[in-house]
Design a protein around this motif. Structure first.
Motif, PDB file in Angstrom:
ATOM      1  N   ASN A  77      18.119  30.271  36.421  1.00  0.00           N
ATOM      2  CA  ASN A  77      18.900  31.317  35.380  1.00  0.00           C
ATOM      3  C   ASN A  77      20.191  30.842  34.767  1.00  0.00           C
ATOM      4  OD1 ASN A  77      17.073  33.331  36.009  1.00  0.00           O
ATOM      5  ND2 ASN A  77      18.031  33.441  38.070  1.00  0.00           N
ATOM      6  N   ALA A  78      20.744  29.554  35.568  1.00  0.00           N
ATOM      7  CA  ALA A  78      21.997  29.494  35.208  1.00  0.00           C
ATOM      8  C   ALA A  78      22.376  28.553  33.710  1.00  0.00           C
ATOM      9  CB  ALA A  78      23.013  28.867  36.128  1.00  0.00           C
ATOM     10  N   ASP A  79      21.559  27.744  33.567  1.00  0.00           N
ATOM     11  CA  ASP A  79      21.624  26.773  32.574  1.00  0.00           C
ATOM     12  C   ASP A  79      21.447  27.234  31.136  1.00  0.00           C
ATOM     13  OD1 ASP A  79      22.071  24.718  34.290  1.00  0.00           O
ATOM     14  OD2 ASP A  79      20.437  23.909  34.138  1.00  0.00           O
ATOM     15  N   PRO A  80      22.344  26.930  30.140  1.00  0.00           N
ATOM     16  CA  PRO A  80      22.049  27.600  28.751  1.00  0.00           C
ATOM     17  C   PRO A  80      21.046  26.687  28.289  1.00  0.00           C
ATOM     18  CG  PRO A  80      23.929  25.906  28.966  1.00  0.00           C
ATOM     19  CD  PRO A  80      23.496  26.522  30.392  1.00  0.00           C
ATOM     20  N   THR A 135      24.026  39.978  32.398  1.00  0.00           N
ATOM     21  CA  THR A 135      25.009  39.364  31.246  1.00  0.00           C
ATOM     22  C   THR A 135      25.955  40.382  31.221  1.00  0.00           C
ATOM     23  OG1 THR A 135      23.474  40.196  29.604  1.00  0.00           O
ATOM     24  CG2 THR A 135      23.344  38.072  30.068  1.00  0.00           C
ATOM     25  N   ARG A 182      18.318  22.646  28.389  1.00  0.00           N
ATOM     26  CA  ARG A 182      16.803  22.346  28.871  1.00  0.00           C
ATOM     27  C   ARG A 182      15.961  21.587  28.024  1.00  0.00           C
ATOM     28  NH1 ARG A 182      16.220  26.842  32.692  1.00  0.00           N
ATOM     29  NH2 ARG A 182      18.390  28.023  32.692  1.00  0.00           N
ATOM     30  N   PHE A 199      24.049  33.474  35.821  1.00  0.00           N
ATOM     31  CA  PHE A 199      23.172  33.674  34.681  1.00  0.00           C
ATOM     32  C   PHE A 199      23.806  33.298  33.390  1.00  0.00           C
ATOM     33  CE2 PHE A 199      21.796  36.470  38.347  1.00  0.00           C
ATOM     34  CZ  PHE A 199      20.521  36.221  38.091  1.00  0.00           C
ATOM     35  N   THR A 200      23.154  32.440  32.617  1.00  0.00           N
ATOM     36  CA  THR A 200      23.527  31.981  31.267  1.00  0.00           C
ATOM     37  C   THR A 200      23.743  33.021  30.420  1.00  0.00           C
ATOM     38  OG1 THR A 200      23.239  30.818  29.360  1.00  0.00           O
ATOM     39  CG2 THR A 200      21.423  31.164  30.639  1.00  0.00           C
ATOM     40  N   GLU A 201      24.681  33.139  29.219  1.00  0.00           N
ATOM     41  CA  GLU A 201      24.647  34.333  28.327  1.00  0.00           C
ATOM     42  C   GLU A 201      23.501  34.090  27.484  1.00  0.00           C
ATOM     43  OE1 GLU A 201      28.668  33.860  26.688  1.00  0.00           O
ATOM     44  OE2 GLU A 201      29.710  34.368  28.660  1.00  0.00           O
ATOM     45  N   ASP A 202      22.937  33.206  27.397  1.00  0.00           N
ATOM     46  CA  ASP A 202      21.881  33.016  26.479  1.00  0.00           C
ATOM     47  C   ASP A 202      20.687  34.125  26.934  1.00  0.00           C
ATOM     48  OD1 ASP A 202      23.086  30.858  25.206  1.00  0.00           O
ATOM     49  OD2 ASP A 202      21.615  29.371  25.934  1.00  0.00           O
TER      50      ASP A 202
END
Ligand code: FES
Ligand SMILES: [Fe+2]
Length: 426
Positions: A258-261, A202, A265, A209-212
């Motif tokens: 890894n990519a979706d916030p 991040t 989901r 990779f999502t910031e989440d």
């Protein structure tokens, strides 16, 4: 020179810590006859893509051994010692035959199992070809990858079929191998190091990779019927996001997308990849495996951001990725005597212990531990993520950590129950 001090406890103390301790030979050396090398030689390993075996032989190196892979015109794939048993010409210059490969020098022809099919310059009553073999290893093709077994023939295991090789709603796609110039162990250890997601992945400018993932949650680690998992758990409001990744000995891992916030989901996601870190030799490692691509999606099967050394040095310095972090560890082979393991390293320690147990079993002439398969056919694995709703935060941060741990363990227990029952969760 005075002995190197390993736990520096004063400022400006580099002078006390010069010099490099030895690498852990038991875990890091992979050539023939080494402890880890013999352990690896009890497992099928992917060596290249099926589609890369065309009309020319391919010289490859795996576990420190030079070999030649080829596919004859009948479609059979073979993996032979490179030097012709006649007088040693490399079969990388061999001619692909209808059956087998023919040495360019005097025309001896070898089948995929090393049998000599023809010695054309020898008298017709020569029995040489009945008595002699070219060295060969068994191969098995699956899902677009060629796997090889480099161990004792009488100990060859079944080819393990993981549940993720046939996931409803997903396409199985072989992904080209990428060679990293470092030892295999530090690459695979990363698979049980979820803490790095919240930091390395991040960084501003990082991609994929999502910031989440930057939110720090709790990390837990559990042994499973196929190895071990990390559980990476974090909260958003009344929802808890539980991410589970597999390590499957000796060198496989699976991880959720890894990519979706988190907000996107809405169902259980099974892993996005199954990846082997195949030792080429002590100093090079090939990352190769499968992607699990939801039907209807066209994936980018390239290495991905920070997953190879193709970017400029400056770019890699400004926004480093997995490749830069892992390859740089102690200059290419980690020195455990220089580390100061901390609480985030529990998974790494468990992984090392699991591998060490396998190595020592092989040294004691036992079968190494392999993933279990309740139905004798498919090996259940655990990697997935899911968002569990309706879990409000506990009154204090400490209590909430316990809530997150419990939610995470409940998810893995559900996975374990389904694995025992061979029930699919997709
Ligand atoms: S060296 Fe291969 S046939 Fe002579
Ligand atoms: Fe990573």
């Amino acid at each position: 020179m005075a002995d190197r001090v390993s736990f520096l406890s004063t400022p400006y103390s580099a002078y006390q810590s010069r010099g490099m301790p030895q690498a852990d030979e038991e875990l890091t050396r992979v050539g023939p006859g080494t402890p880890a090398g013999e352990y690896f030689r009890r497992f099928w390993q992917p060596i290249l893509l099926s589609k890369d075996l065309k009309d020319l032989p391919r010289r490859i190196r795996i576990l420190g051994e030079e070999l030649v892979a080829f596919r004859d015109r009948s479609g059979a794939a073979g993996l032979l010692e490179p030097y012709c048993v006649h007088r040693g010409v490399s079969l990388e210059f061999g001619l692909i035959a209808d059956k087998g490969i023919r040495c360019c020098y005097h025309g001896w022809c070898f089948d995929v199992d090393g049998r000599i099919l023809d010695t054309p310059g020898e008298p017709s009553d020569s029995t040489l070809k009945e008595r002699l073999f070219q060295g060969a290893y068994p191969v098995h093709e699956f899902g677009g990858l060629v796997f090889a077994y480099l161990g004792p023939p009488e100990m060859k295991p079944e080819f393990p079929v993981f549940d993720t090789f046939d996931l409803p709603g997903y396409q199985l796609m072989a992904q080209t191998g990428y060679v990293w110039p470092c030892n295999w162990l530090q690459v695979k250890e990363n698979s049980m190091d979820p803490a790095h997601l919240a930091f390395l992945h991040t960084l501003p400018g990082s991609a994929g990779f999502t910031e989440d993932l930057a939110a720090l949650g709790v990390w837990d680690y559990v042994e499973t019927s196929c190895g071990m998992v990390y559980i990476d758990t974090r909260r958003q409001g009344d929802q808890v996001w539980v991410r589970v990744a597999d390590f499957i000995p000796p060198n496989i891992h699976q991880f959720p997308p890894n990519a979706d916030p988190m907000a996107l989901r809405t169902r259980i996601s099974r892993p996005t990849a199954t990846r082997w870190a195949v030792p080429i030799d002590d100093h090079h490692t090939m990352q190769i495996g499968f992607r699990h691509v939801p039907e209807g999606q066209t994936p980018n099967l390239g290495a991905g951001f920070g997953q190879d050394g193709d970017r400029s040095y400056e770019e890699r310095q400004r926004v480093p990725g997995d490749y830069d972090a892992q390859v740089s560890i102690h200059g290419g082979t980690s020195r455990h005597g220089l580390e100061h393991l901390a609480t985030t390293d529990r998974g790494v320690i468990m992984l090392r212990n699991m591998i060490r147990r396998g190595i020592r079993a092989v040294q004691q002439e036992q079968e190494p531990w392999r993933p279990g398969s309740p139905d004798g056919q498919t090996v259940p694995t655990y990697s997935q993520d899911r968002v569990v709703s309706g879990i409000p935060p506990a009154p204090t941060p400490q209590e909430d950590r316990q809530t997150l741990f419990k939610t995470a363990r409940d998810v893995v227990e559900d996975c374990q129950r389904r694995a025992q029952e061979s029930t699919r969760w997709d």
